[in-house]
Motif scaffolding. Structure first.
Motif, short mmCIF file in Angstrom:
data_model
loop_
_atom_site.label_atom_id
_atom_site.label_comp_id
_atom_site.label_asym_id
_atom_site.label_seq_id
_atom_site.Cartn_x
_atom_site.Cartn_y
_atom_site.Cartn_z
N ASN A 190 0.82 -1.21 0.00
CA ASN A 190 0.00 0.00 0.00
C ASN A 190 0.86 1.26 0.00
N GLU A 191 1.92 1.26 0.79
CA GLU A 191 2.80 2.42 0.84
C GLU A 191 3.52 2.63 -0.49
N SER A 192 3.73 1.52 -1.20
CA SER A 192 4.43 1.60 -2.48
C SER A 192 3.53 2.12 -3.60
N CYS A 193 2.27 1.63 -3.64
CA CYS A 193 1.39 1.99 -4.77
C CYS A 193 0.31 3.00 -4.41
N LEU A 215 -7.10 -8.56 1.65
CA LEU A 215 -6.77 -9.97 1.85
C LEU A 215 -8.08 -10.71 2.07
N ALA A 216 -8.25 -11.85 1.41
CA ALA A 216 -9.51 -12.59 1.50
C ALA A 216 -9.28 -14.08 1.61
N VAL A 217 -10.26 -14.79 2.20
CA VAL A 217 -10.22 -16.24 2.31
C VAL A 217 -11.57 -16.81 1.90
N TYR A 218 -11.58 -18.11 1.62
CA TYR A 218 -12.81 -18.82 1.25
C TYR A 218 -13.26 -19.66 2.43
N GLU A 219 -14.42 -19.34 2.99
CA GLU A 219 -14.95 -20.06 4.14
C GLU A 219 -16.46 -20.23 4.02
N GLU A 220 -16.93 -21.43 4.29
CA GLU A 220 -18.38 -21.69 4.33
C GLU A 220 -19.08 -21.19 3.07
N GLN A 221 -18.51 -21.51 1.91
CA GLN A 221 -19.10 -21.17 0.62
C GLN A 221 -19.12 -19.67 0.33
N GLU A 222 -18.36 -18.89 1.09
CA GLU A 222 -18.26 -17.45 0.85
C GLU A 222 -16.80 -17.03 0.81
N VAL A 223 -16.55 -15.96 0.06
CA VAL A 223 -15.23 -15.34 0.07
C VAL A 223 -15.35 -14.06 0.89
N LEU A 224 -14.52 -13.97 1.93
CA LEU A 224 -14.62 -12.87 2.88
C LEU A 224 -13.33 -12.08 2.93
N TYR A 225 -13.46 -10.76 3.05
CA TYR A 225 -12.29 -9.93 3.32
C TYR A 225 -11.90 -10.10 4.79
N ILE A 226 -10.63 -10.36 5.04
CA ILE A 226 -10.16 -10.49 6.42
C ILE A 226 -9.15 -9.41 6.78
N ASP A 227 -8.72 -8.63 5.81
CA ASP A 227 -7.84 -7.50 6.10
C ASP A 227 -7.95 -6.49 4.97
N LYS A 228 -7.66 -5.23 5.32
CA LYS A 228 -7.75 -4.16 4.34
C LYS A 228 -6.81 -3.03 4.74
N VAL A 229 -6.07 -2.51 3.78
CA VAL A 229 -5.26 -1.32 3.99
C VAL A 229 -5.81 -0.27 3.04
N GLU A 230 -6.27 0.84 3.60
CA GLU A 230 -7.01 1.84 2.84
C GLU A 230 -6.10 2.65 1.91
N SER A 231 -6.69 3.08 0.80
CA SER A 231 -6.00 3.92 -0.18
C SER A 231 -5.64 5.28 0.42
N ARG A 232 -4.56 5.86 -0.08
CA ARG A 232 -4.20 7.21 0.35
C ARG A 232 -4.97 8.28 -0.41
N TYR A 233 -5.68 7.85 -1.47
CA TYR A 233 -6.39 8.82 -2.30
C TYR A 233 -7.79 9.10 -1.74
N PRO A 234 -8.30 10.31 -1.95
CA PRO A 234 -9.63 10.66 -1.40
C PRO A 234 -10.77 9.87 -2.03
N VAL A 235 -10.62 9.49 -3.31
CA VAL A 235 -11.66 8.69 -3.96
C VAL A 235 -11.33 7.22 -3.74
N ARG A 236 -12.18 6.50 -3.01
CA ARG A 236 -11.89 5.13 -2.60
C ARG A 236 -13.06 4.21 -2.91
#
Length: 252
Positions: A88-91, A97-118
């Motif tokens: 994130n710091e680079s780009c 980050l996501a995993v597949y559990e119980e027939q669903e794909v879930l986000y388990i981590d997120k690093v927010e964009s530095r840009y105002p439009v997200r």
């Protein structure tokens, strides 16, 4: 590493290939039988090897128990997070980050964009499974019968004109993703959002998680985002090596 420890540990990959007798172990290690016997006895006392009735040795149940315990205690999010932050710091764009559990794909981590439009997303929320890059990566690793069974049960909402329309098209895309080792979502969920992703693998080569970089096209075009693919794949490979324990330790 001491020579004794090195020799003892060298026995384990040998026995992973199948049971071996004392002579075979001694020959492979290049030591006398008495030395090999001492090493085997020590490993046997700790449950790491087992002597069969035919006097051959095989890997012990304790070794499998330790391996299973280690796998269960691995936290891919904890391992991946510093790498996601560095990416994130680079780009500057949103990293998931996501995993597949119980027939669903879930986000388990997120690093927010530095840009105002997200883009809007939330940890713990299921992704749009038929279009998201992370979902394609996770489902592409399933066996062909499993992929087909999952694909045939899904609904295929047309979020945009670029959304995956049906199970047949989805299966074709999963085959491509499986072969190339990366995935995209170029306006498939939201017209204005593009995403590229790469898989994170465990020691057995199976995909345990997937990571992605997403950005609105008002910040960066799809073509510009795709130029980050080598960096995204290198980051995923670094996480995979650390997660699977194949990263070489630094010398003291």
């Amino acid at each position: 590493m001491s020579q004794t420890v090195d020799r003892a540990l060298s026995i384990l990959p040998l026995l992973a290939q199948g049971p071996a007798d004392l002579g075979q172990v001694a020959e492979r290690l290049g030591v006398h039988k008495s030395t090999a016997l001492r090493l085997l006895r020590t490993l046997h006392e700790h449950g790491l090897v087992y002597r069969q009735q035919d006097q051959r040795y095989r890997l012990g149940a304790r070794l499998f128990a330790l391996a299973q315990e280690a796998v269960e205690n691995l936290d891919v999010r904890e391992i991946a997070h510093p790498h996601l932050v560095e990416l994130n710091e680079s780009c500057g764009h949103t990293v998931h980050l996501a995993v597949y559990e119980e027939q669903e794909v879930l986000y388990i981590d997120k690093v927010e964009s530095r840009y105002p439009v997200r883009m809007y997303s939330r940890i713990g929320k299921p992704v749009a499974i038929t279009v998201a890059a992370v979902a394609k990566l996770l489902l592409a690793d399933l066996s062909e019968p499993e992929r087909r069974a999952v694909a045939e049960k899904l609904d295929y909402p047309m979020y945009t004109s670029r959304s995956t329309p049906n199970a047949g098209a989805f299966l074709k895309e999963l085959t491509v993703v499986r072969e190339q080792g990366w995935a995209t979502d170029l306006g498939g969920h939201e017209e204005s959002i593009n995403c590229i992703g790469a898989p994170i693998r465990g020691a057995d080569g199976r995909v345990v998680a997937a990571m992605s970089v997403s950005a609105p096209n008002v910040v960066v075009t799809a073509e510009e985002l795709l130029t980050l693919l080598p960096l995204v794949r290198r980051t995923a490979d670094s996480i995979s090596r650390e997660y699977s324990g194949t990263t070489r330790p630094e010398k003291a």
